[in-house]
Design an enzyme around this catalytic site. Sequence first.
Site, short mmCIF file in Angstrom:
data_model
loop_
_atom_site.label_atom_id
_atom_site.label_comp_id
_atom_site.label_asym_id
_atom_site.label_seq_id
_atom_site.Cartn_x
_atom_site.Cartn_y
_atom_site.Cartn_z
N ASP A 212 0.83 -1.20 0.00
CA ASP A 212 0.00 0.00 0.00
C ASP A 212 0.88 1.26 0.00
O ASP A 212 1.89 1.32 0.71
CB ASP A 212 -0.85 -0.04 1.28
CG ASP A 212 -1.98 0.96 1.30
OD1 ASP A 212 -2.79 0.93 0.37
OD2 ASP A 212 -2.05 1.76 2.26
N GLU A 280 1.70 -0.70 -4.89
CA GLU A 280 0.76 0.37 -5.25
C GLU A 280 1.59 1.65 -5.37
O GLU A 280 1.71 2.43 -4.43
CB GLU A 280 -0.33 0.54 -4.18
CG GLU A 280 -1.41 1.52 -4.66
CD GLU A 280 -2.13 2.29 -3.55
OE1 GLU A 280 -3.26 2.73 -3.78
OE2 GLU A 280 -1.55 2.48 -2.47
C1 GLC Z 1 -4.40 2.87 -0.64
C2 GLC Z 1 -5.61 1.98 -0.50
C3 GLC Z 1 -6.77 2.81 -0.03
C4 GLC Z 1 -6.44 3.42 1.32
C5 GLC Z 1 -5.13 4.19 1.26
C6 GLC Z 1 -4.60 4.48 2.62
O1 GLC Z 1 -4.53 3.80 -1.62
O2 GLC Z 1 -5.85 1.32 -1.70
O3 GLC Z 1 -7.97 2.08 0.05
O4 GLC Z 1 -7.46 4.28 1.72
O5 GLC Z 1 -4.12 3.47 0.61
O6 GLC Z 1 -4.11 3.30 3.21
#
Ligand code: GLC
Length: 551
Positions: A212, A280
Amino acid sequence: MTTTEPADASPHTQPGWWADRVGYQVYLPSFADGDGDGWGDLTGLRQRLDHLAWLGVDLVWLSPINPSPMADHGYDVADYCAVHPRLGTLADVDALLAEARDRGIAVLLDLVPNHTSVEHPWFQRARASRDDPYRDYYHWGDPAPDGGPPNNWVSVFGGPAWTFEPATGQYYLHLYAPEQPDLNWDNPAVAREFDAILRFWLDRGVAGFRIDVAHALKKAPGLPDQPEVPAAQQPARLDGRAADHYAIEHVHDREQPGLRDLHRRWRAVAEPYGALLLGEVYILDPQRLATYLRDQDGLHTGFWFGLVESEWDPAHLAAQLRAAEVTGPHLAWVQSSHDRRRAPTRYGGGQMGRRRALTLAVLTLGLPALPVLYQGDELGLEDGHVPPQAYQDPLARRTGGALSRDPARTPMPWEPGERLGFTDAEQAWLPWGGRTDADTVAVQRADPGSPLWAYRRLVALRGALSGLRGGPVRWHATTPPVVAYVRGDVLVAGNLEAHAATLALPAGRWTVRLRTQGSGAVEPDDVVEGALSLPGEHAAILQREVAAGEG
Ligand code: GLC
């Protein structure tokens, strides 16, 4: 099978074992409820594993399973090495890994290293005293002379990225909600904690992690103010971020020096297990994204959000597909996620939206690296209907209901009926979303013309066509916005324009292995030569015939 034996430590020993897989994102709270409390859970997922096996996907990414006060539905972790009681137990994880492995499915967990929950014991200690050894696990700043926050940073969810902690007279930093304090990755103790967290799960047999916020873990030293952006120059808005987030240029809170060293550090931990690191890395510039993937010494692959952030704009979408060229074969392709409107909705909704999403799915399924479906993509689901008073998303709370990710998160429709086969409870944690019988897995499985069958055929074809494995992508010279490429003996073509188009084919006879037809697909196996005609917003996969005496 219900064994609770821990899985073998390293079931994924072949380097690059994920290369030919098709991924699937399970947003656990909304997937399937096994214990009747209205929340999806690990038992529910285990009961529905056969759906994933039937669909043919072989890599599952699970949204966070850890104990959490659910301020951001699991992305606020209170204990990294345990399971939220509402979602299951460690024994359920072991059983899930074993049952998934029996079906040839690898399981990735979601690792949330940018921030913890305010309820994490580290933060509880840190907030209580400036002298506590855990204080430096987080970012603290003195109030500005007017008593306001230490700098001008704005949270992704809107409002200042700082919250005052009266007990110790300082502000703490949170790039997301106030319940998600950012960890200080300049503190080597934090890095050591996470090495142990990774090993804890890898030892249990998970196949890797989706990481994340992998682009923003490091912050600029001293946390300086970020340049302000005049309203007229603010970039196009993304629907998962508050408007005021764009009032500053994010030059000090993301893509900082030292970030790649963290990715490399995790690679060293993951490598002995053969585990996959899927980042991500929310970077919409392919050149900059490439810097995190090209050398293959940190993250193995990273999501490419070029499609997720697009409406139906054929020329723009064609360019997003070509982004793979600069980034190399290391992208994870997604059209939808739990963070953005679902693709069929963004592409205009109804049959049209479904058809368009399927056309793009065909185009991405043949590309190198990892296509990842979001739960419900295979049903052609549009966003669920959620009335603003039912919003649960912290983004909705912080933007006064102007934005919400809840419509992409409504319960998975398994069967016709009031509760969609999702739960036995009267209510689910989110509204049902207004699903029809035709949206459900059960109804679509009985209809070979459904989106579900189209996605299944597509996934199977990716596995069956050896040309789609390993070989380079040669983009075929086409008149935009027909997009086509050749890999090995396979040609993948999509017509992104509304009117029919004809594509000149390379020499030889080609068997049409799949053609989309509305929001379904057929496998006509007819042979074409010279040219292929494609109806507007449709796609096809062709395989070159081996002439007598060849091959
Ligand atoms: C990422 C996740 C999202 C979350 C954010 C903070 O973007 O996909 O759902 O709110 O991180 O952890």
